[in-house]
Design an enzyme around this catalytic site. Structure first.
Site, PDB file in Angstrom:
ATOM      1  N   CYS A  55       0.826  -1.202   0.000  1.00  0.00           N
ATOM      2  CA  CYS A  55       0.000   0.000   0.000  1.00  0.00           C
ATOM      3  C   CYS A  55       0.868   1.263   0.000  1.00  0.00           C
ATOM      4  CB  CYS A  55      -0.915  -0.001   1.217  1.00  0.00           C
ATOM      5  SG  CYS A  55       0.011   0.136   2.767  1.00  0.00           S
ATOM      6  N   ALA A  58       3.134   1.701   2.913  1.00  0.00           N
ATOM      7  CA  ALA A  58       4.333   0.860   2.828  1.00  0.00           C
ATOM      8  C   ALA A  58       5.400   1.548   1.979  1.00  0.00           C
ATOM      9  CB  ALA A  58       3.989  -0.501   2.235  1.00  0.00           C
ATOM     10  N   ARG A  89      12.080  -5.122   6.403  1.00  0.00           N
ATOM     11  CA  ARG A  89      12.723  -4.880   5.106  1.00  0.00           C
ATOM     12  C   ARG A  89      14.241  -5.038   5.158  1.00  0.00           C
ATOM     13  NH1 ARG A  89      13.334   0.324   2.476  1.00  0.00           N
ATOM     14  NH2 ARG A  89      13.466   0.173   0.214  1.00  0.00           N
ATOM     15  N   HIS A 187       5.866   6.171  -2.575  1.00  0.00           N
ATOM     16  CA  HIS A 187       7.200   6.672  -2.961  1.00  0.00           C
ATOM     17  C   HIS A 187       7.074   8.134  -3.378  1.00  0.00           C
ATOM     18  CE1 HIS A 187       7.979   2.321  -4.600  1.00  0.00           C
ATOM     19  NE2 HIS A 187       8.171   2.369  -3.291  1.00  0.00           N
TER      20      HIS A 187
HETATM   21 FE1  CFM Z   1      13.029   0.090  -5.514  1.00  0.00          FE
HETATM   22 FE2  CFM Z   1      12.451  -2.237  -5.783  1.00  0.00          FE
HETATM   23 FE3  CFM Z   1      11.054  -0.604  -4.156  1.00  0.00          FE
HETATM   24 FE4  CFM Z   1      13.579  -1.336  -3.550  1.00  0.00          FE
HETATM   25 FE5  CFM Z   1      12.524  -3.234  -1.920  1.00  0.00          FE
HETATM   26 FE6  CFM Z   1      11.443  -4.062  -4.169  1.00  0.00          FE
HETATM   27 FE7  CFM Z   1      10.018  -2.509  -2.568  1.00  0.00          FE
HETATM   28 MO1  CFM Z   1      10.557  -4.936  -1.857  1.00  0.00          MO
HETATM   29  S1  CFM Z   1      14.395  -1.624  -5.495  1.00  0.00           S
HETATM   30  S2  CFM Z   1      12.604   0.542  -3.439  1.00  0.00           S
HETATM   31  S3  CFM Z   1      14.421  -2.177  -1.757  1.00  0.00           S
HETATM   32  S4  CFM Z   1      11.147  -0.668  -6.280  1.00  0.00           S
HETATM   33  S5  CFM Z   1      12.631  -5.086  -2.809  1.00  0.00           S
HETATM   34  S6  CFM Z   1      12.062  -4.236  -6.321  1.00  0.00           S
HETATM   35  S7  CFM Z   1       9.395  -4.169  -3.667  1.00  0.00           S
HETATM   36  S8  CFM Z   1      10.823  -2.990  -0.691  1.00  0.00           S
HETATM   37  S9  CFM Z   1       9.178  -0.589  -2.989  1.00  0.00           S
END
Ligand code: CFM
Length: 545
Positions: A55, A58, A89, A187
């Site tokens: 979500c 997260a 994480r 993000h």
């Molecule tokens: Fe970038 Fe990723 Fe992500 Fe990531 Fe992660 Fe991820 Fe994630 Mo899990 S590199 S930041 S450190 S998009 S592994 S493939 S899914 S936490 S939001």
């Protein structure tokens, strides 16, 4: 075995017609005959389909803010969101000042029913007072969970009042879980706020080193960033801040002094990379520190950007030395891995990044995808002007950034920048599809049902998964390599990380465990058919019977 359109259709035919139409747009078979293959991404998951996505909360608190170690990250909401995002994480951090690393803590307002009914603002304000008194952090973030948005708590107002009261940088993030179609929305929310309220707040005016860089989109999972930083420091780079793995508020606020921004994870942080370029004139370079070719090319591109002969020379020396160290270590693992196939499905950028490392071990990626990345992560940034915006993506507006009158500086002349852009991925990313093999499958937001179906047909030797989806292949007798938090392993980035990865993957192949599980296709035939008697005598005539 490659997948034909017919086989794909058979998989999708199990869906109701509307769902089939939807999912079809999220899947493609790489076809070199086509110039640009389009895939749908960053749209809502169909209700009832078992997705692996997370979500917005997260993505904001868990991914981007969480690793900043000298800040306390308050989760405003009922306890579950804080508890389940607590330490899972594996974004590691260490600090010279043991009193300034708060990552081990789970800090939440623990809202109760009465807070939902009467509002949680007072409780949040009290909590901030308590956090300041007990921890004395360098800064504080407040992340909203779903109920906070639903009842309308004014977390921005609470943060403003607390900022004035304590004279501390306290920022609030309206990253309620429902804010977007996945963690990707979170993000974006985090990127906007960090840019608006933290980056550039420091008073450093000059870069601290000759080649000063920031690393964006590197979260130090299992210590990845430490391995990358080791190599970069040996070459002579000064790292101002890593965003955000092992990062700190103190370093982040001076991120504006860097001469180059590296972008490892494009998905989670390309917004800040772009905004830094607009505001301070700092270009960004797409790097990939996963895999030997990935890191070597990235290092060479960095040296090319700075264009300094001594730096280019030093880069080559370090690459040569590192290769001499790791090549003999990789050899035995390569023998075990040769000729194998993999599915490489991770949340965002890693679905692309790990394909090179697999290839270097002799493993072919036959299916890859992202849980929540956007079309540009698949097709390259040139599609950006053509991406449709819908109600969900409009939910999080782009921040309007303008050049900083005092600090904006072109780091390299425009003509040289144009030249360099032809040679290296400067302020550009070409996406995953370009590098994939003819006939390989690309799936966006792969779900439980499709995972099973694709495994049945392609029978990969290993499945790169997340925490949630790893049990599906395992129950089918396929080893998994969890590529989100690496389970208990890592680092996998950089030269030494490649050896750790090779070891773990080879271990997956070599363990006898999988022989004790019978995959479903061993007891149930994959193809079923009947022999119909010929209705005419035609075939008999043809064979001259
Ligand atoms: Fe970038 Fe990723 Fe992500 Fe990531 Fe992660 Fe991820 Fe994630 Mo899990 S590199 S930041 S450190 S998009 S592994 S493939 S899914 S936490 S939001």
């Amino acid at each position: 075995m490659a997948i034909s359109e017919k086989m794909l259709d058979e998989i999708l035919n199990k869906y109701p017609a509307k769902v089939k139409r939807n999912r079809k747009k999220h899947i493609l078979v790489k076809d070199l005959g086509q110039d640009q293959q389009e895939i749908e991404a960053n749209t809502r998951t169909i209700p009832g389909v078992i997705t692996n996505r997370g979500c917005a909360f997260a993505g904001c608190k868990g991914v981007v803010l969480g690793p900043l170690k000298d800040m306390v990250h308050i989760v405003h909401g009922p306890i579950g969101c804080a508890y389940y995002s607590w330490l899972t994480r594996r974004n590691k951090a260490k600090t010279d000042d043991p009193k300034k690393n708060f990552l081990a803590y789970c800090v939440s307002t623990d809202m109760q029913e009465s807070d939902i009914v009467f509002g949680g603002e007072k409780k949040l304000a009290r909590m901030i007072d308590e956090v300041v008194e007990v921890f004395k952090p360098n800064a504080i973030t407040i992340s909203a969970t779903c109920p906070v948005g639903l009842i309308g708590d004014d977390i921005q107002g609470v943060a403003r009042a607390a900022r004035d009261k304590h004279g501390l940088n306290i920022t609030a993030y309206n990253c309620e879980g429902y804010k977007g179609v996945s963690q990707s929305a979170g993000h974006h929310i985090a990127n906007n706020n960090l840019m608006e309220h933290i980056i550039g707040q420091g008073d450093l005016e000059e870069p601290p080193g000759r080649y000063t860089i920031n690393i964006l989109g590197e979260y130090n999972i299992g210590g990845d960033s430490w391995e990358v930083e080791r190599v970069l420091s040996e070459i002579g780079y000064e790292i101002q801040v890593v965003m955000t793995g092992n990062g700190s508020y103190e370093k982040l606020k001076n991120a504006h002094v860097a001469q180059l921004n590296l972008v490892q994870c494009h998905r989670s942080i390309n917004y800040i990379a772009d905004m830094l370029e607009t505001r301070y004139g700092t270009p960004w370079l797409k790097v990939n520190f996963i895999g030997i070719r990935g890191i070597s090319e990235s290092l060479r591109n960095m040296a090319r950007y700075f264009g300094d002969e001594a730096l280019i020379q030093r880069t080559e020396e370090v690459i040569e030395r590192e290769l001499a160290e790791i090549e003999p270590q990789l050899e035995p693992y390569r023998k075990i891995c040769a000729g194998k196939t993999a599915f490489c499905f991770v949340g965002g950028s890693r679905g692309h990044h790990y394909q090179g490392l697999y290839e270097e071990l002799g493993i072919t990626t036959v299916l890859a995808g992202y849980e929540f990345a956007h079309r540009d992560d698949y097709e390259g940034r040139e599609v950006l002007p053509h991406v449709k915006t819908d109600a969900d993506s409009k939910n999080i507006p782009d921040l309007h950034v303008t050049p900083d009158e005092r600090r904006y500086r072109l780091k390299i002349p425009v003509e040289r920048m144009d030249e360099l852009k032809k040679e290296i991925p400067l302020s550009n990313y070409n996406g995953m599809i370009e590098e994939m093999m003819e006939g390989s499958i690309v799936v966006d937001d792969l779900n439980h049902y499709e995972t099973e179906e694709f495994i049945r047909i392609l029978k990969p030797d290993i499945f790169s998964s997340g925490i949630k989806d790893k049990y599906i292949p395992q129950k089918m007798g396929i080893p998994t390599k969890q590529l989100h938090n690496y389970d208990y392993s890592g680092p996998y980035a950089g030269f030494r990380g490649a050896v750790n990865f090779a070891r773990d993957v080879a271990m997956g192949f070599a363990t006898p465990t999988w022989n004790f599980i019978e995959p479903p296709w061993k007891s149930k035939p994959l193809l079923e058919g009947t022999i119909e008697p010929c209705s005419t005598n035609k075939c008999a005539e043809e064979v001259g019977a």
